[in-house]
Design an enzyme around this catalytic site. Structure first.
Site, mmCIF file in Angstrom:
data_model
loop_
_atom_site.group_PDB
_atom_site.id
_atom_site.type_symbol
_atom_site.label_atom_id
_atom_site.label_comp_id
_atom_site.label_asym_id
_atom_site.label_seq_id
_atom_site.Cartn_x
_atom_site.Cartn_y
_atom_site.Cartn_z
ATOM 1 N N ARG A 70 33.851 17.651 25.695
ATOM 2 C CA ARG A 70 33.174 18.464 24.788
ATOM 3 C C ARG A 70 32.677 18.281 23.281
ATOM 4 O O ARG A 70 32.988 17.682 22.701
ATOM 5 C CB ARG A 70 33.332 20.162 24.805
ATOM 6 N N TYR A 198 29.613 15.166 31.005
ATOM 7 C CA TYR A 198 31.526 15.357 31.018
ATOM 8 C C TYR A 198 32.032 16.870 31.250
ATOM 9 O O TYR A 198 30.583 18.009 30.913
ATOM 10 C CB TYR A 198 31.349 15.161 29.875
ATOM 11 N N LYS A 207 32.231 26.295 30.722
ATOM 12 C CA LYS A 207 32.931 26.915 29.080
ATOM 13 C C LYS A 207 31.081 27.465 28.653
ATOM 14 O O LYS A 207 31.159 28.682 28.331
ATOM 15 C CB LYS A 207 32.984 26.371 28.124
ATOM 16 N N HIS A 227 39.159 32.975 26.653
ATOM 17 C CA HIS A 227 39.400 31.600 27.192
ATOM 18 C C HIS A 227 41.218 32.079 28.000
ATOM 19 O O HIS A 227 42.324 31.477 26.735
ATOM 20 C CB HIS A 227 39.710 30.873 25.950
ATOM 21 N N SER A 249 42.246 24.483 23.584
ATOM 22 C CA SER A 249 42.208 23.685 25.217
ATOM 23 C C SER A 249 43.533 23.032 24.216
ATOM 24 O O SER A 249 43.859 22.187 23.274
ATOM 25 C CB SER A 249 40.922 22.677 25.192
ATOM 26 N N CYS A 251 46.475 22.747 24.516
ATOM 27 C CA CYS A 251 47.711 22.905 24.194
ATOM 28 C C CYS A 251 48.475 23.818 25.188
ATOM 29 O O CYS A 251 49.072 24.705 24.817
ATOM 30 C CB CYS A 251 47.262 24.339 23.448
ATOM 31 N N ASP A 276 43.034 28.809 32.532
ATOM 32 C CA ASP A 276 41.980 28.673 31.136
ATOM 33 C C ASP A 276 41.004 29.716 31.311
ATOM 34 O O ASP A 276 40.880 30.034 29.942
ATOM 35 C CB ASP A 276 40.383 27.213 32.144
ATOM 36 N N ARG A 365 41.357 13.988 33.071
ATOM 37 C CA ARG A 365 41.340 15.469 33.743
ATOM 38 C C ARG A 365 41.526 15.246 35.313
ATOM 39 O O ARG A 365 41.189 13.421 35.995
ATOM 40 C CB ARG A 365 39.837 16.190 33.536
#
Ligand code: SAT
Ligand code: MN
Length: 580
Positions: A70, A198, A207, A227, A249, A251, A276, A365
């Site tokens: 991002r 991406y 998002k 989130h 993100s 974590c 998420d 990912r």
């Protein structure tokens, strides 16, 4: 296919005229369509097959090396009132942003196919779900949206019924970082994205829609777009409690949402609802309920192995799109800490060499449908969502924050969420490992002024007396040598168990200035071989460090000026006073 919805039909034809797309394809979300687009990408080389014997229906996409995360500095909220957008966001006036984007879009799809992708965020029959349409010239976006959302004919039917949808326009453009923007127009529920392929920049349902636009709508309509992962913790007696947890993100939200209990707790079960994003609504009884707007996972690959996350490891053995991982000699996907196999080619498609960096990009990912997850909850598709017992905040902090602590009230919990700070990760471009303030793990995703967002959070206290309990966790404490103090992963179940016991009032805790911490015997760690001094430091606070933290946090809060809710100031002053 076309549509009965006039507004959608008109928008699609306007976009086609602007971008001069060669062809328009309306996506129906079918398996045949998925396969057709996969084949097309295999033909043009934007996708390659992985070893189909070991990994049936798995594919690899390598993105442009400059387009792997991002881009927060290129992400804007555009509304004419700058103060409403807040200093926590980049702001641009609507007219200026539109002009900029229309210039970029001019003729950008010449010779390309323009896909019209209707999608529904949330179960297709849930009153809490919201729909959108993404127009994109990226076939990669189409196949990812198929796995990540309820995409296609059913979503279009709902849009035609409701008449309301979020408009997202996306073009990969030239993938030039100097011609890249992600713009949000919350007043008109629209998104414009250019120059990146991406995930978070291009899969606009995630998002952009489900957090930035949805948080704005949620404030107007009295709910929360967060989130957060959602999980169900089932005891051996068959009682299930639902928990949401907000971490920045990369974590460990996906790992926690799919946790496999350690041997000693083998009769416990963790069910995944989401990894998420959570949309939280209050029902008519005053109970907070959560749905996951997504239908799949876009998870970090490196570090995923049979020990850290068996469920995720198993679910990505088939029907998965990998982005930016390496490959082995026999063409299996490979990443750092996979624990099996050897890399032969890296994420740039070059032959792997130890000296030239990791085989998989640190933010590589997997994209996979939630139905591939063995721990997928059978309530994940339920229209009314699940009742939430506890809300957990957390960050990645080497020091300071104890393993777990509980807020003294909802208002104190809001302060605790606002105080989240975390070391940055590879999920966004920029320096990795520096601590930054990340309230509610929403710094990159809250679509409006944080001060107003905290007021909105605080307002729930007046609406019900059945609010969830609020907690803070930190799995990432380290000693001076950089070793983690807490084993994490499956063992985190022990902390979740304490959290539920606290919700039920079954276990005592120590009261401290920052909240309730586990008492001596609170968390079951008997068999974990944790040094008593280490356990002591995981479950106590250093007053001096905390005074400093609260002073810094206080300065941060003050930076929001007059809009900062008085209640949050009071909560902050109370904690600070208790520390001196
Ligand atoms: O890039 S995404 O936003 O899709 C993933 C993340 O940062 O959490
Ligand atoms: Mn995320």
């Amino acid at each position: 296919m076309t549509t009965k919805n006039q507004e959608l039909a008109a928008w699609v034809s306007d976009v086609a005229a602007l971008t001069q797309a060669q062809e328009i394809v309306w996506c129906d979300g079918s398996e045949q369509e998925y396969q057709r687009i996969v084949d097309l990408m295999l033909d043009d080389g934007t996708l390659s097959t992985l070893n189909q014997e070991t990994h049936p229906n798995c594919y690899l996409h390598l993105s442009d090396p400059q387009d792997v995360a991002r881009v927060e500095h290129l992400t804007f909220i555009c509304s004419d009132d700058k103060a409403t957008v807040g200093d926590n966001n980049n702001w641009m006036p609507v007219a200026e942003a539109k002009q900029k984007m229309n210039d970029l879009y001019q003729g950008c799809m010449q010779g390309r196919t323009m896909y019209v992708i209707p999608y529904c965020m949330g179960p297709i029959d849930s009153p809490y779900s919201r729909c959108g349409v993404e127009i994109s010239d990226s076939p990669y976006v189409v196949i990812n949206m198929k796995l990540m959302t309820r995409m296609g004919a059913k979503a279009l039917a709902r849009i035609e019924n409701e008449g309301k949808f979020v408009k997202g326009l996306h073009s990969t453009g030239e993938l030039d970082p100097d011609r890249r923007f992600i713009m949000h127009f919350p007043d008109e529920l629209s998104i414009m994205s250019y120059g990146s392929g991406y995930g978070g920049n291009a899969l606009l349902g995630k998002k952009c829609h489900a957090l930035r636009i949805a948080s704005w709508q949620a404030r107007q309509e009295g709910w929360l777009a967060e989130h957060m992962l959602i999980l169900g913790l089932e005891s051996p007696e068959g009682e299930t409690h639902y928990i949401t947890a907000a971490f920045p993100s990369a974590c460990g939200k996906t790992n926690l949402a799919m946790l496999i209990p350690p041997e000693k707790y083998k009769d416990w079960k963790v069910w995944t609802l989401g990894d998420d994003i959570a949309w939280l609504h209050m029902d008519t009884e005053g109970q907070m309920r959560a749905i996951n707007p997504e239908a799949g996972y876009f998870g970090v690959v490196p570090g995923t192995n049979a020990k850290t996350n068996r469920n995720a490891y198993d679910m990505i053995q088939q029907n998965t799109i990998f982005t930016n991982v390496g490959t082995t000699e026999d063409n299996q996907p490979w990443w750092e800490d996979k624990k099996v196999g050897q890399p032969s080619v890296n994420w740039k498609g070059d032959s792997y060499n130890e000296g030239t960096g990791p085989a998989a990009h640190p933010n590589s990912r997997f994209t996979v449908s939630a139905t591939e997850n063995k721990a997928y909850s059978n309530l994940a598709e339920s229209a009314e969502g699940v009742p939430i017992s506890a809300i957990v905040f957390g960050g990645r902090r080497r020091e300071l924050a104890p393993l777990v602590y509980q807020a003294k009230s909802w208002e104190h919990g809001v302060l605790m969420g606002a105080g989240v700070a975390s070391e940055t990760t590879a999920a966004a471009t920029g320096e990795v490992g520096v601590v930054r303030r990340d309230p509610m793990a929403m710094k990159p995703f809250c679509g409006y002024n944080f001060a107003d967002y905290w007021s909105h959070w605080l307002s729930f206290a007046k609406r019900t007396d059945k609010l969830p309990e609020i907690f803070h966790v930190n799995w990432f404490r380290q000693n001076d040598d950089g070793d983690f103090l807490w084993p994490g992963f499956g063992e985190n179940l022990r902390v979740l168990q304490w959290i539920i016991q606290r919700c039920k009032g079954e276990v005592d805790a120590k009261e401290t200035a920052i909240g309730y911490l586990p008492s001596e015997e609170g968390v079951d760690i008997d068999d974990l071989n944790i040094d008593p001094a280490v356990w002591q430091s995981l479950t106590s606070i250093n007053d001096e460090q905390w005074r400093q933290e609260m002073d810094e946090f206080g300065d941060y809060l003050e930076s929001f000026g007059d809009r900062l809710p008085g209640e949050l100031k009071r909560q902050h002053a109370e904690v600070r006073a208790a520390l001196s």
